[in-house]
Design a protein around this motif. Structure first.
Motif, short mmCIF file in Angstrom:
data_model
loop_
_atom_site.label_atom_id
_atom_site.label_comp_id
_atom_site.label_asym_id
_atom_site.label_seq_id
_atom_site.Cartn_x
_atom_site.Cartn_y
_atom_site.Cartn_z
N VAL A 116 12.93 1.47 -4.41
CA VAL A 116 11.71 1.34 -5.29
C VAL A 116 10.52 2.10 -4.39
CG1 VAL A 116 9.79 -0.03 -6.34
CG2 VAL A 116 12.51 -0.56 -6.54
N THR A 117 9.79 2.98 -5.09
CA THR A 117 8.83 3.74 -4.39
C THR A 117 7.59 3.05 -4.99
OG1 THR A 117 9.94 5.75 -4.31
CG2 THR A 117 7.73 5.92 -3.94
N ALA A 118 6.99 2.36 -4.30
CA ALA A 118 5.74 1.66 -4.63
C ALA A 118 4.53 1.44 -3.62
CB ALA A 118 6.12 0.22 -4.83
N LEU A 119 3.47 1.55 -4.05
CA LEU A 119 2.15 1.47 -3.09
C LEU A 119 1.23 0.43 -3.80
CD1 LEU A 119 1.09 5.20 -3.34
CD2 LEU A 119 2.30 4.21 -1.29
N LEU A 120 0.80 -0.54 -2.46
CA LEU A 120 -0.36 -1.47 -3.02
C LEU A 120 -1.41 -0.94 -2.54
CD1 LEU A 120 -0.89 -4.43 -3.80
CD2 LEU A 120 -0.39 -4.89 -1.39
N ASN A 150 -5.81 -1.04 -3.06
CA ASN A 150 -7.12 -1.42 -3.36
C ASN A 150 -7.48 -1.17 -4.98
OD1 ASN A 150 -10.14 -1.92 -3.89
ND2 ASN A 150 -10.22 -2.51 -1.84
N SER A 151 -7.92 -1.99 -5.79
CA SER A 151 -8.02 -1.62 -7.29
C SER A 151 -9.56 -0.94 -7.38
CB SER A 151 -8.21 -2.81 -8.14
OG SER A 151 -9.22 -3.80 -7.67
N GLU A 152 -10.36 -1.02 -6.58
CA GLU A 152 -11.61 -0.47 -6.59
C GLU A 152 -11.61 0.88 -5.86
OE1 GLU A 152 -15.00 -2.76 -5.47
OE2 GLU A 152 -14.03 -4.45 -6.84
N THR A 153 -11.21 1.05 -4.60
CA THR A 153 -11.34 2.34 -3.81
C THR A 153 -9.98 3.05 -3.77
OG1 THR A 153 -10.29 1.28 -1.77
CG2 THR A 153 -12.90 1.14 -2.14
N LEU A 154 -8.92 2.50 -4.42
CA LEU A 154 -7.47 3.20 -4.60
C LEU A 154 -6.99 3.38 -3.08
CD1 LEU A 154 -7.89 5.34 -7.61
CD2 LEU A 154 -6.92 3.16 -7.42
N LYS A 155 -7.70 2.70 -2.11
CA LYS A 155 -7.08 2.86 -0.72
C LYS A 155 -5.76 2.19 -0.54
CE LYS A 155 -8.03 1.88 4.00
NZ LYS A 155 -8.97 1.22 4.92
N VAL A 156 -4.73 2.97 -0.17
CA VAL A 156 -3.52 2.44 0.05
C VAL A 156 -3.34 1.22 1.06
CG1 VAL A 156 -0.90 2.99 0.98
CG2 VAL A 156 -2.12 4.65 -0.61
N LEU A 157 -2.89 0.01 0.49
CA LEU A 157 -2.96 -0.98 1.77
C LEU A 157 -1.55 -1.31 2.35
CD1 LEU A 157 -4.95 -3.60 -0.46
CD2 LEU A 157 -6.03 -2.08 1.28
N GLU A 158 -0.63 -0.95 1.25
CA GLU A 158 0.82 -1.13 1.99
C GLU A 158 1.81 -0.27 1.34
OE1 GLU A 158 2.72 -5.10 2.81
OE2 GLU A 158 0.71 -5.91 2.54
N ALA A 159 2.83 0.04 1.50
CA ALA A 159 3.73 0.96 1.05
C ALA A 159 5.15 0.47 1.31
CB ALA A 159 3.57 2.61 1.56
N SER A 160 6.12 0.70 0.36
CA SER A 160 7.43 0.27 0.35
C SER A 160 8.40 1.36 1.36
CB SER A 160 8.26 0.50 -0.97
OG SER A 160 8.26 1.69 -1.62
N LYS A 184 10.74 2.96 0.97
CA LYS A 184 11.06 4.36 0.42
C LYS A 184 9.65 5.12 0.39
CE LYS A 184 13.35 6.95 -2.85
NZ LYS A 184 14.78 7.41 -3.03
N ALA A 185 8.61 4.77 -0.07
CA ALA A 185 7.30 5.28 -0.09
C ALA A 185 6.99 5.89 1.22
CB ALA A 185 6.33 4.34 -0.64
N ILE A 186 7.16 4.99 2.30
CA ILE A 186 6.98 5.61 3.71
C ILE A 186 8.01 6.73 4.03
CG2 ILE A 186 7.20 4.93 6.15
CD1 ILE A 186 6.19 2.05 5.27
N SER A 187 8.97 6.94 3.75
CA SER A 187 9.85 7.64 4.08
C SER A 187 9.52 8.89 3.26
CB SER A 187 11.52 7.23 3.71
OG SER A 187 11.66 7.34 2.57
N LEU A 188 9.17 8.67 2.09
CA LEU A 188 8.73 10.00 0.98
C LEU A 188 7.55 10.69 1.73
CD1 LEU A 188 10.24 9.43 -1.79
CD2 LEU A 188 8.48 10.98 -2.03
N TRP A 189 6.51 9.96 1.82
CA TRP A 189 5.13 10.32 2.35
C TRP A 189 4.77 9.99 3.70
CZ3 TRP A 189 4.58 7.12 -2.61
CH2 TRP A 189 4.81 7.99 -3.79
N GLY A 190 5.37 9.37 4.55
CA GLY A 190 5.13 9.34 5.78
C GLY A 190 3.82 8.20 6.04
#
Length: 185
Positions: free
Chosen positions: A161-165, A167-177, A179-185
């Motif tokens: 599962v490729t997922a990013l957590l 922040n709902s206001e700034t859209l800053k990535v707080l955590e990544a799965s 698969k997301a880390i392997s895809l985007w670093g």
């Protein structure tokens, strides 16, 4: 009479020898002058050849400089064209970015409309009406836990599962799965 003729012959022979000596001296003198003039001519010819070689070298250098100048002018013209195209592209990208910002503003307004009312005001403390995180009872620990944190744990533990957590206001990535880390670093 015979002795007079002989004396006269001797005198003529001596005169002839004097003339021969004078002629030979003049020949030697003229030969020296001729050799001197020939040396001068040879020196002048060598100088002329050197000057011709220098002139030819100058012409070649002039041709090279002119060719280099033409090439530099072409490069300058291409650089100016590339700069003009880059400026036009930057203007188009700037316009697209402004449009995207305008669309993003509209998108964030839509997100505000879809936002959970319990989380509508982040300035209010958790548990207060209209603020903070939604908490659910955690049966394993007997305490309370954030529903968002629990959902993130479930999503994050799912394989492939490729997922990013974010922040709902700034859209800053707080955590990544993973698969997301392997895809985007």
């Amino acid at each position: 009479a015979e002795s007079e003729v002989l004396d006269r012959m001797k005198a003529l022979e001596e005169e002839r020898n004097v003339f021969r000596n004078e002629l030979e001296c003049q020949n030697v003198d003229w030969q020296a002058k001729l050799e001197s003039e020939q040396q001068q001519v040879a020196i002048l010819q060598a100088t002329l050849e050197e000057e011709r070689a220098i002139a030819q070298k100058d012409q070649r250098l002039k041709a090279q400089v002119e060719a280099s100048l033409r090439e530099t002018q072409q490069l300058l013209q291409h650089a100016r064209q590339a700069q003009k195209e880059a400026e036009e592209r930057a203007d188009r990208e700037m316009a697209a970015a402004k449009e995207a910002i305008a669309n993003a503003s509209a998108g964030s307004r839509i997100l505000q409309l879809l936002r959970c009312p319990a989380r509508a005001d982040p300035s209010k403390p958790p548990g207060a009406a209209g603020g903070g995180d939604i908490f659910v009872k955690n049966s394993a620990s007997g305490g309370r836990g954030s529903a968002q944190a629990m959902i993130w744990q479930v999503v994050n533990n799912m394989s492939n599962v490729t997922a990013l957590l974010c922040n709902s206001e700034t859209l800053k990535v707080l955590e990544a799965s993973e698969k997301a880390i392997s895809l985007w670093g």
